[in-house]
Each structure stands twice: as structure tokens, then as C-alpha cells.
Design a protein around this motif. Structure first.
Motif, PDB file in Angstrom:
ATOM      1  N   ASN A  29      28.673  39.912  23.662  1.00 39.03           N
ATOM      2  CA  ASN A  29      29.811  40.105  24.566  1.00 39.03           C
ATOM      3  C   ASN A  29      30.643  38.830  24.756  1.00 39.03           C
ATOM      4  N   TRP A  30      30.093  37.653  24.396  1.00 39.07           N
ATOM      5  CA  TRP A  30      30.896  36.419  24.448  1.00 39.07           C
ATOM      6  C   TRP A  30      32.100  36.524  23.526  1.00 39.07           C
ATOM      7  N   GLY A  31      32.028  37.420  22.535  1.00 43.11           N
ATOM      8  CA  GLY A  31      33.126  37.576  21.576  1.00 43.11           C
ATOM      9  C   GLY A  31      34.291  38.413  22.098  1.00 43.11           C
ATOM     10  N   ARG A  32      34.225  38.848  23.356  1.00 41.94           N
ATOM     11  CA  ARG A  32      35.336  39.627  23.936  1.00 41.94           C
ATOM     12  C   ARG A  32      36.494  38.703  24.341  1.00 41.94           C
TER      13      ARG A  32
ATOM     14  N   THR B  15      38.917  36.304  26.208  1.00 46.43           N
ATOM     15  CA  THR B  15      38.551  35.338  27.262  1.00 46.43           C
ATOM     16  C   THR B  15      38.813  35.903  28.664  1.00 46.43           C
ATOM     17  N   ALA B  16      39.929  36.621  28.820  1.00 42.79           N
ATOM     18  CA  ALA B  16      40.276  37.123  30.155  1.00 42.79           C
ATOM     19  C   ALA B  16      39.191  38.091  30.658  1.00 42.79           C
ATOM     20  N   GLU B  17      38.657  38.918  29.757  1.00 37.81           N
ATOM     21  CA  GLU B  17      37.626  39.866  30.191  1.00 37.81           C
ATOM     22  C   GLU B  17      36.328  39.122  30.535  1.00 37.81           C
ATOM     23  N   VAL B  18      35.976  38.151  29.669  1.00 33.68           N
ATOM     24  CA  VAL B  18      34.737  37.393  29.933  1.00 33.68           C
ATOM     25  C   VAL B  18      34.866  36.674  31.279  1.00 33.68           C
TER      26      VAL B  18
END
Ligand code: IPE
Ligand code: IPE
Ligand code: MG
Length: 273
Positions: free
Chosen positions: A85-88, A90-93
Motif C-alpha cells: 500500500n506504500w505504492g499508492r 502520496t495524498a492517499e497514504v
């Protein structure tokens, strides 16, 4: 026992009797693990942004945690953020991290008052400092609690977990403290992040996906799987009860042969040994 007040709602008589039916009709899984999926699609279906789905997902976490504790489950593990999920975007993370901090701020005292212990598994060090601080505080605050162990899998993946265990065991061998021929199942389990926690009896995945997505790969060897179409923000205690009812109908053989329930009503436990 004191009423649970996580959701701040009084438990209805109807809910109490639903729980009673489950408790009386078979054993409640000692360890339930959930892949909480579908927040984004839920939000989209409401014409809303993904983060809104994550926020409403927190309400499901509260409801399911409370119901689990009331039923007498001992361990509840929630897959909240995977290594991948780190690959989502940046705003979502970032949004997820902020949500984690604000939820912990709101809920830590509440968990504590309800005798629920919070723990985590995963690479916490990858999280921003404020998240780590908030988590550490909540973990320390609830350390002695015994009613239910709520484990958040954060920056977790099954392959990461196994890799870390292999590294630790390899170090013992390298330092001459372990003979490789002594490495066995139990030793590997004992070096995973879930050491001392029984393997999940029931793994639930929401949102109609039929995959494990790198969750507890080693630990799920004999877990019962329950997949539901419900998106996580819509998954509430009645859905959990359905999953448990399905679990109670399963014949867990652990590779052995079935003993009829008439001969032995608690067959699944005995067969395990
Ligand atoms: C699960 O919901 C929450 C996390 C993985 C953090 P998703 O965000 O994956 O929602 P979908 O699967 O895109 O609908
Ligand atoms: C699994 O959901 C991870 C969590 C629920 C935290 P994902 O949405 O990341 O999984 P995939 O991409 O559908 O496999
Ligand atoms: Mg998803």
C-alpha cells in the motif's frame, strides 16, 4: 461483566440474543483476522472521495471490535495497511496516516476502559513520527488489558514477516547457537511477528476479492476462509455473525479424518492435536 462501550451505543436485546445463539451453537473462533478491503470502491459508489471510505471504515473497526469482545473472542487481527500500500498516491497514504493518528487519539482511552489491548505487527519504523508516538502510547497504555487483543497489521506483509523470521534464525545458526537440523515449524512460528498468538481460526475478506494479498501467509495454513461481497465500510456486526455462523458449520479436519459430532462435539479442537 461490565458493558462494552466502544461504540457508545447500548447493546440491544436483539443483538444480545444473536450473540447468544452463536455462543451456544458452537465455539467462537479464538482468533479472527480480517482483510478490510473495499473502502475506495464504497466511496466511489457514494460519489465520494476514497478517504471518506477509509473514514467510515473506522466505524466498522469499532463495531467489529466491540462485537468480537462481547462474543468472547480473544484475538482480532486487522489488515489495515500492507507493505504494497506504500505504492499508492502520496495524498492517499498521507490521508491514511492522518486518519490513523486521529483515530488513535480518539479511541485509545476508550480501548483501555474496555480492557482491550492494542498491539501491532509490521514495519512500524516506516511510519511518520507522530503515528509511531500515538501508537506507542496506545500500546503502552493498554499493555495489561486482557479482554481482547486487537492487532493492527500496519506496513505488514506475510512475505516480509517470513523473511524477518528467516534472518533471525539464520543469525542464530551463524553465531553457532543453533543446529540447522533443529529448525522446525514451531521455531519458524516463534520467530514471526505473531509469536505467542494462535494461528487465525477464521480469515474474513470483504469486497468480493478472492485473494490473500500477502496477509498472514504462514499463519493461515489451516485457517477457514470467508469471503463476502460487502465493502468494508458496510461490514458490521451482523455480517460478522454470518461469517462466524459459516465457520461453525465447517468441519476442520487439519488433514486428519472427521470425527462425527455425535461422538465428540468439540471435534475440531481435538483433531488439531
Ligand atoms: C482497503 O480499502 C483499505 C486499505 C487497503 C488501506 P481499499 O483502499 O483497498 O479500497 P478498494 O479496494 O480500492 O475499494
Ligand atoms: C489488502 O487490500 C490490504 C489491506 C486490506 C490493508 P488491497 O486493496 O491492498 O489488496 P489488493 O491490491 O486488492 O490485492
Ligand atoms: Mg483494496
Amino acid at each position: 461483566m461490565k458493558e462494552l462501550t466502544l461504540t457508545k451505543k447500548r447493546q440491544t436485546e436483539d443483538d444480545k440474543s444473536r450473540q447468544q445463539v452463536l455462543i451456544e451453537s458452537g465455539h467462537i473462533p479464538e482468533h479472527i483476522a480480517i482483510i478490510m478491503d473495499g473502502n475506495g470502491r464504497w466511496a466511489k459508489s457514494k460519489g465520494s472521495i476514497r478517504l471518506h471510505g477509509h473514514k467510515v471504515g473506522v466505524d466498522s473497526v469499532r463495531d467489529i471490535t466491540e462485537a468480537c469482545a462481547q462474543l468472547g473472542g480473544t484475538y482480532l487481527t486487522l489488515y489495515a495497511f500492507s507493505t504494497e500500500n506504500w505504492g499508492r498516491p502520496t495524498a492517499e497514504v498521507r490521508g491514511l496516516m492522518r486518519l490513523l493518528v486521529s483515530s488513535l487519539r480518539k479511541e485509545a482511552d476508550n480501548l483501555h476502559e474496555n480492557n482491550i489491548r492494542l498491539v501491532t505487527i509490521g514495519q512500524l519504523e516506516r511510519f511518520p513520527e507522530d503515528c509511531i508516538e500515538e501508537l506507542t502510547e496506545a500500546i503502552e497504555l493498554t499493555e495489561q488489558n486482557t479482554r481482547l487483543q486487537l492487532c493492527l497489521a500496519l506496513s505488514y506483509s506475510g512475505r516480509w514477516d517470513i523473511t524477518e523470521a528467516v534472518k533471525k534464525i539464520a543469525t542464530h545458526v551463524k553465531e553457532g547457537r543453533l543446529d540447522p537440523s533443529l529448525i522446525n515449524d514451531q521455531m519458524i512460528s516463534d520467530h514471526l511477528s505473531t509469536a505467542n498468538v494462535p494461528d487465525p481460526d477464521l480469515i474474513i475478506r470483504t469486497s468480493g476479492e478472492y485473494r490473500i494479498s500477502n496477509f498472514l501467509l504462514w499463519q493461515l495454513a489451516y485457517s477457514e476462509l470467508y469471503m463476502t461481497e460487502r465493502y468494508w465500510p458496510d461490514f458490521r456486526r451482523n455480517d460478522l455473525y454470518q461469517a462466524i455462523a459459516s465457520f461453525q458449520k465447517r468441519d476442520r479436519r487439519f488433514g486428519k479424518i472427521s470425527i462425527s459430532k455425535d461422538e465428540n462435539p468439540s471435534n475440531s479442537r481435538l483433531l488439531k492435536n
